[in-house]
Design a protein around this motif. Structure first.
Motif, PDB file in Angstrom:
ATOM      1  N   UNK A  17      44.928  26.470  19.715  1.00 48.18           N
ATOM      2  CA  UNK A  17      43.676  25.783  19.766  1.00 48.18           C
ATOM      3  C   UNK A  17      43.341  24.956  20.870  1.00 48.18           C
ATOM      4  N   UNK A  18      42.494  24.648  21.240  1.00 47.06           N
ATOM      5  CA  UNK A  18      41.905  23.688  22.387  1.00 47.06           C
ATOM      6  C   UNK A  18      42.609  22.044  21.915  1.00 47.06           C
ATOM      7  N   UNK A  19      42.833  22.071  20.785  1.00 48.18           N
ATOM      8  CA  UNK A  19      43.311  20.523  20.255  1.00 48.18           C
ATOM      9  C   UNK A  19      44.788  20.777  20.347  1.00 48.18           C
ATOM     10  N   UNK A  20      45.500  21.744  20.530  1.00 47.45           N
ATOM     11  CA  UNK A  20      46.957  22.085  20.745  1.00 47.45           C
ATOM     12  C   UNK A  20      47.405  22.626  19.346  1.00 47.45           C
ATOM     13  N   UNK A  21      46.856  22.929  18.146  1.00 48.44           N
ATOM     14  CA  UNK A  21      47.393  23.460  17.194  1.00 48.44           C
ATOM     15  C   UNK A  21      47.567  24.847  17.105  1.00 48.44           C
ATOM     16  N   UNK A  22      48.314  25.204  16.603  1.00 50.24           N
ATOM     17  CA  UNK A  22      48.480  26.709  16.422  1.00 50.24           C
ATOM     18  C   UNK A  22      47.910  27.402  15.161  1.00 50.24           C
ATOM     19  N   UNK A  23      47.175  28.616  15.679  1.00 53.68           N
ATOM     20  CA  UNK A  23      46.485  29.251  14.562  1.00 53.68           C
ATOM     21  C   UNK A  23      47.135  30.580  14.538  1.00 53.68           C
ATOM     22  N   UNK A  24      47.582  31.007  13.662  1.00 47.87           N
ATOM     23  CA  UNK A  24      48.121  32.342  13.166  1.00 47.87           C
ATOM     24  C   UNK A  24      47.144  33.498  12.988  1.00 47.87           C
ATOM     25  N   UNK A  25      47.456  34.433  13.900  1.00 53.82           N
ATOM     26  CA  UNK A  25      46.651  35.827  13.592  1.00 53.82           C
ATOM     27  C   UNK A  25      47.335  36.789  12.856  1.00 53.82           C
ATOM     28  N   UNK A  26      46.612  37.723  12.444  1.00 55.53           N
ATOM     29  CA  UNK A  26      47.551  39.276  11.927  1.00 55.53           C
ATOM     30  C   UNK A  26      48.262  39.871  12.992  1.00 55.53           C
ATOM     31  N   UNK A  27      49.608  40.139  12.979  1.00 60.08           N
ATOM     32  CA  UNK A  27      49.945  40.886  13.905  1.00 60.08           C
ATOM     33  C   UNK A  27      49.764  42.534  13.803  1.00 60.08           C
ATOM     34  N   UNK A  34      59.873  44.263  16.154  1.00 62.66           N
ATOM     35  CA  UNK A  34      60.167  43.964  17.460  1.00 62.66           C
ATOM     36  C   UNK A  34      58.827  43.787  18.643  1.00 62.66           C
ATOM     37  N   UNK A  35      57.738  43.760  18.100  1.00 57.32           N
ATOM     38  CA  UNK A  35      56.552  43.563  18.841  1.00 57.32           C
ATOM     39  C   UNK A  35      55.269  42.738  18.186  1.00 57.32           C
ATOM     40  N   UNK A  36      54.488  42.376  18.938  1.00 58.91           N
ATOM     41  CA  UNK A  36      53.215  41.725  18.281  1.00 58.91           C
ATOM     42  C   UNK A  36      51.905  42.243  19.146  1.00 58.91           C
ATOM     43  N   UNK A  37      50.862  42.322  18.483  1.00 59.50           N
ATOM     44  CA  UNK A  37      49.684  42.665  19.123  1.00 59.50           C
ATOM     45  C   UNK A  37      48.331  41.824  18.479  1.00 59.50           C
ATOM     46  N   UNK A  38      47.472  41.251  19.129  1.00 58.36           N
ATOM     47  CA  UNK A  38      46.654  40.790  18.239  1.00 58.36           C
ATOM     48  C   UNK A  38      45.382  41.296  18.813  1.00 58.36           C
ATOM     49  N   UNK A  39      44.229  40.811  17.891  1.00 61.65           N
ATOM     50  CA  UNK A  39      42.892  41.428  18.314  1.00 61.65           C
ATOM     51  C   UNK A  39      42.317  40.179  19.276  1.00 61.65           C
ATOM     52  N   UNK A  40      42.472  40.345  20.404  1.00 66.29           N
ATOM     53  CA  UNK A  40      41.735  39.320  21.466  1.00 66.29           C
ATOM     54  C   UNK A  40      40.563  38.908  21.137  1.00 66.29           C
ATOM     55  N   UNK A  41      39.909  39.659  20.417  1.00 69.96           N
ATOM     56  CA  UNK A  41      38.276  39.081  20.176  1.00 69.96           C
ATOM     57  C   UNK A  41      38.432  37.931  19.153  1.00 69.96           C
ATOM     58  N   UNK A  42      39.491  38.080  18.382  1.00 74.18           N
ATOM     59  CA  UNK A  42      39.650  36.741  17.351  1.00 74.18           C
ATOM     60  C   UNK A  42      40.089  35.615  17.899  1.00 74.18           C
TER      61      UNK A  42
END
Length: 99
Positions: A17-27, A34-42
């Protein structure tokens, strides 16, 4: 503690995030071990970067990571291990590890 961003079984992922915090999204990967993919719209427009973890605890980027990072040169990219992380950035269509 960085352990919240690492799992020994599957890759976790999200955005910085803009403030440096980490926001987890569904993989969304078909094989999150062995991989990851996010919905970039999120990912909000003001995000600083993207992150994911490596269950192997190896902070080196894979070929898939390299190709993925090239798709989003506007972001910093972090790979988290159990107790540390590596940060990468893209310049002139090349991925570099921040030292």
């Amino acid at each position: 503690m960085l352990n919240n961003n690492w799992n020994p079984i599957e890759e976790l992922c999200g955005y910085i995030a803009e403030d440096g915090s980490l926001v987890e999204l569904k993989n969304l990967s078909s094989n999150p071990k062995i991989g990851f993919s996010v919905n970039i719209d999120e990912v909000p427009e003001d995000a600083q970067g993207l992150w994911h973890s490596h269950p192997s605890n190896d902070l080196n980027l894979s070929v898939e990571d390299y190709l993925n990072f090239l798709q989003f040169p506007q972001y910093i990219h972090r790979i988290y291990g159990k107790d540390s992380y590596a940060e990468y950035y893209v310049r002139s269509n090349v991925v570099y590890r921040k030292e």
